[in-house]
Design a protein around this motif. Structure first.
Motif, PDB file in Angstrom:
ATOM      1  N   LEU A 301      -6.104   4.227  17.755  1.00 21.53           N
ATOM      2  CA  LEU A 301      -4.663   4.222  17.996  1.00 21.53           C
ATOM      3  C   LEU A 301      -4.159   5.636  18.247  1.00 21.53           C
ATOM      4  N   ASN A 302      -4.709   6.602  17.535  1.00 23.66           N
ATOM      5  CA  ASN A 302      -4.346   8.006  17.740  1.00 23.66           C
ATOM      6  C   ASN A 302      -4.685   8.455  19.156  1.00 23.66           C
ATOM      7  N   LYS A 303      -5.846   8.037  19.641  1.00 22.81           N
ATOM      8  CA  LYS A 303      -6.237   8.363  21.016  1.00 22.81           C
ATOM      9  C   LYS A 303      -5.245   7.770  22.005  1.00 22.81           C
ATOM     10  N   TRP A 304      -4.892   6.522  21.813  1.00 21.22           N
ATOM     11  CA  TRP A 304      -3.931   5.885  22.710  1.00 21.22           C
ATOM     12  C   TRP A 304      -2.595   6.613  22.687  1.00 21.22           C
ATOM     13  N   TYR A 305      -2.165   6.993  21.489  1.00 21.93           N
ATOM     14  CA  TYR A 305      -0.879   7.684  21.364  1.00 21.93           C
ATOM     15  C   TYR A 305      -0.895   8.979  22.171  1.00 21.93           C
ATOM     16  N   ASN A 306      -1.959   9.730  22.049  1.00 25.30           N
ATOM     17  CA  ASN A 306      -2.054  11.007  22.755  1.00 25.30           C
ATOM     18  C   ASN A 306      -2.263  10.843  24.255  1.00 25.30           C
ATOM     19  N   PRO A 532      -2.196  15.490  16.843  1.00 23.60           N
ATOM     20  CA  PRO A 532      -3.047  15.848  17.986  1.00 23.60           C
ATOM     21  C   PRO A 532      -4.471  15.371  17.717  1.00 23.60           C
ATOM     22  N   VAL A 533      -5.182  15.012  18.764  1.00 28.83           N
ATOM     23  CA  VAL A 533      -6.514  14.448  18.598  1.00 28.83           C
ATOM     24  C   VAL A 533      -7.411  15.359  17.760  1.00 28.83           C
ATOM     25  N   ASP A 534      -7.333  16.663  18.007  1.00 33.14           N
ATOM     26  CA  ASP A 534      -8.219  17.572  17.285  1.00 33.14           C
ATOM     27  C   ASP A 534      -7.775  17.810  15.836  1.00 33.14           C
ATOM     28  N   LYS A 535      -6.611  17.279  15.455  1.00 40.53           N
ATOM     29  CA  LYS A 535      -6.129  17.414  14.085  1.00 40.53           C
ATOM     30  C   LYS A 535      -6.229  16.091  13.316  1.00 40.53           C
ATOM     31  N   PHE A 536      -6.644  15.032  14.005  1.00 33.52           N
ATOM     32  CA  PHE A 536      -6.616  13.704  13.390  1.00 33.52           C
ATOM     33  C   PHE A 536      -7.422  13.656  12.098  1.00 33.52           C
TER      34      PHE A 536
END
Length: 574
Positions: A301-306, A532-536
């Motif tokens: 879901l985080n990937k989709w959001y970004n 952010p993806v790298d902070k997930f």
């Protein structure tokens, strides 16, 4: 005084923890159940239902018809959903039906006490702490009940049910011993609440715009990659789908309650062979938040959001807010997950109906099934046949009158009337015996689906005949083609795993933790999705560490020890 002081301290600490973690009287005659054509005539309480010991009835102040010789008064909790265009939950056509019936049959005067639905956990905490909880109270949070029970604030229902069983034939028949004794402590024998009956185990579904699929020549997605490709297609073809409103497109929508609203996605990451022990020890959070691999679902879901596929403002609106619903009705939302029938609810005010009014008759949401687990199974983790927990606070001075209320509300004819309303007005009986609802207006609008806020021992339609009930579910959505309901009903429990009752006694570590941990969970998930993806990983792991250190791990540990004490090395419940 010690009890009241302890309650006050608990209330303050609960509210403080939440702050830190962030998350007209109807004067028309009401038909009685006995005039209802759908079921057989409703009997009043009669001597046939009464115990043969007249002396026992005299002691309780009851006559042979189970009617109090002197009027009794009770207060009953009712959820306030804040529905625009709804009725006052404590004073409407249906409350009058109940009040009139309880006065007629038992000489009990009922007053309804509204509690905000979306903050019910905090609200019932405050009422209990203030010594003001209704005589008949309910909540979805058993740990809240257990907390106050440990402090002497809740009545033990076990002796009350045993001593008065003969007065309650309808409740015992409907709920059965399974639901009544679901929460009974196996060692102490105490029973702080009874579980209402969940008639259908339907939970959530995934919905997509059927007309958008057709317009883009796409098939309904059957896998996670296909679902993701579909979302990207919606975004890439926004001008085709929305024209001048292309910038308003929302390929996928969710809400602040990420755990509930992404259930099918996150469930697909759980191991297919997860054991009953693992489920019990990690399932005190009803969003499956602690299941193995849950984090991977949220990472998706985080990937989709970004990637701009998720509604960017999803976390800003609390439960009950209609902003998201209005975006769906306006035609901007391509897909979402929600309650199994969500877009079809509320008759003329349903999302589907509103969408078709604004966009056109072909616009529609359809349920799809795209999330299989590693074994290729479309696993749905379903509840056991239990729902809200009904309990009596220690301030209840009329426990027998309260029990008679639960029996009255469990009677088939009373339940059916409350679920469907009046024949020819809010319902139509079909030739096959099933029932079709008619869109209600004015004073006869129901504030909750099938009036579940009033049928507190029952959640979901039940006509007393399984076949008629299923047919009634399918044709019970005014203005909605039955094919959409049938599809949604089939998918929501497909490959389902029904919850079991691992009754190992009270878990002390849960006391007072329900609301605080819920808010920490919601905060964690919201922050993780928008990171952010790298902070997930850092955001998720920090939030989980805080959750576990704040009581979550202690609950897991105590549940594990309790399981092993009761079941040894067994990992499966019979």
């Amino acid at each position: 005084m010690k009890f009241l002081k302890a309650l006050s301290v608990l209330a303050v600490s609960t509210i403080f923890a939440g702050a830190l973690s962030g998350c007209t009287t109807n004067d028309k005659p009401t038909p009685t159940a006995s005039s209802d054509p759908v079921t057989s005539s409703a009997p009043s309480a009669s001597a046939t239902n009464a115990p043969s010991n007249n002396a026992a009835l005299e002691k309780l102040g009851l006559d042979a018809n189970l009617k109090f010789k002197e009027a009794r008064k009770i207060k009953v909790e009712i959820y306030d959903r804040g529905n625009p265009g709804g009725t006052k939950p404590e004073n409407n056509f249906y409350t009058k039906y109940i009040k009139d019936g309880m006065l007629r049959d038992h000489n009990v005067d009922v007053t309804f006490v509204p509690v905000p639905r979306w903050t019910e956990g905090e609200a019932i905490n405050n009422l209990l702490a203030g010594n003001q909880a209704p005589d008949i109270s309910l909540t979805y949070s058993y740990p809240t009940i257990q907390t106050y029970a440990n402090m002497g604030g809740v009545l033990d229902l076990s002796p009350l049910l045993k001593d008065n069983k003969d007065l309650l034939p309808d409740m015992w028949k409907y709920l059965t011993e399974a639901n009544i004794y679901w929460d009974k402590d196996p060692s102490k024998g105490t029973l702080w609440a009874i579980e209402s009956r969940l008639n259908t185990l339907n939970r959530t579904n995934t919905f997509v715009r059927e007309d958008w699929l057709k317009k883009l020549n796409l098939q309904a997605p059957k896998t996670l990659p296909e679902f993701e490709s579909m979302l990207k297609a919606f975004k890439d073809n926004a001008s085709t789908l929305l024209g001048k409103d292309a910038d308003k497109i929302i390929p996928f929508s969710t809400s602040f309650d990420v755990g509930w609203r992404t259930d099918h996605l996150t469930a697909a990451y759980a191991p297919n062979n997860i054991t009953d022990k693992d489920i019990y020890t990690h399932d005190f959070d009803d969003r499956r938040f602690l299941y193995p691999n849950y984090k991977e679902g949220i990472k998706t879901l985080n990937k989709w959001y970004n990637q701009g596929l998720v509604w960017k403002d999803f976390s800003l609106y609390p439960a009950g807010d209609k902003t998201e619903d209005n975006l769906m009705k306006a035609g901007y939302v391509g897909a979402f997950m929600h309650n199994w029938d969500y877009p079809y609810r509320n008759g003329a005010d349903s999302i589907q109906t509103g969408l078709q009014k604004l966009v056109g008759p072909d616009a529609a949401y359809i349920a799809v099934e795209p999330f299989a687990n590693e074994a290729g199974v479309y696993k749905k983790f379903l509840s056991g046949p239990v729902d809200r927990k009904i309990f009596f606070p220690a301030t209840n001075k009329e426990p027998v009158a309260s029990l008679l209320y639960l029996n009255w509300i469990s009677k088939l004819d009373n339940r059916v009337f409350l679920q469907f309303g009046e024949e020819g007005v809010t319902r139509q009986t079909m030739p096959d015996g099933s029932v079709k609802t008619i869109a209600a207006t004015g004073e006869k609008i129901m504030n909750s689906p099938a009036n579940i806020d009033y049928t507190i021992t029952s959640n979901g339609l039940d006509l007393g005949d399984p076949a008629k009930t299923v047919k009634s579910i399918a044709n019970g959505y005014a203005g909605i083609d039955a094919k959409y309901i049938e599809k949604a009903n089939q998918i929501t429990t497909h490959d389902g795993r029904v919850g079991k009752n691992a009754n190992v006694g009270a878990i002390k570590a849960e006391n007072g933790q329900g609301q605080a941990l819920k808010e920490k969970r919601d905060t964690l998930l919201n922050k993780a999705v928008v990171a952010p993806v790298d902070k997930f990983d850092a955001v998720y792991d920090a939030g989980m560490k805080d959750y576990l250190n704040s009581g979550g791990q202690a609950i897991i540990d105590e549940r594990t020890a309790a399981w092993e004490k009761s079941f040894g090395k067994e990992t499966t419940l019979k």
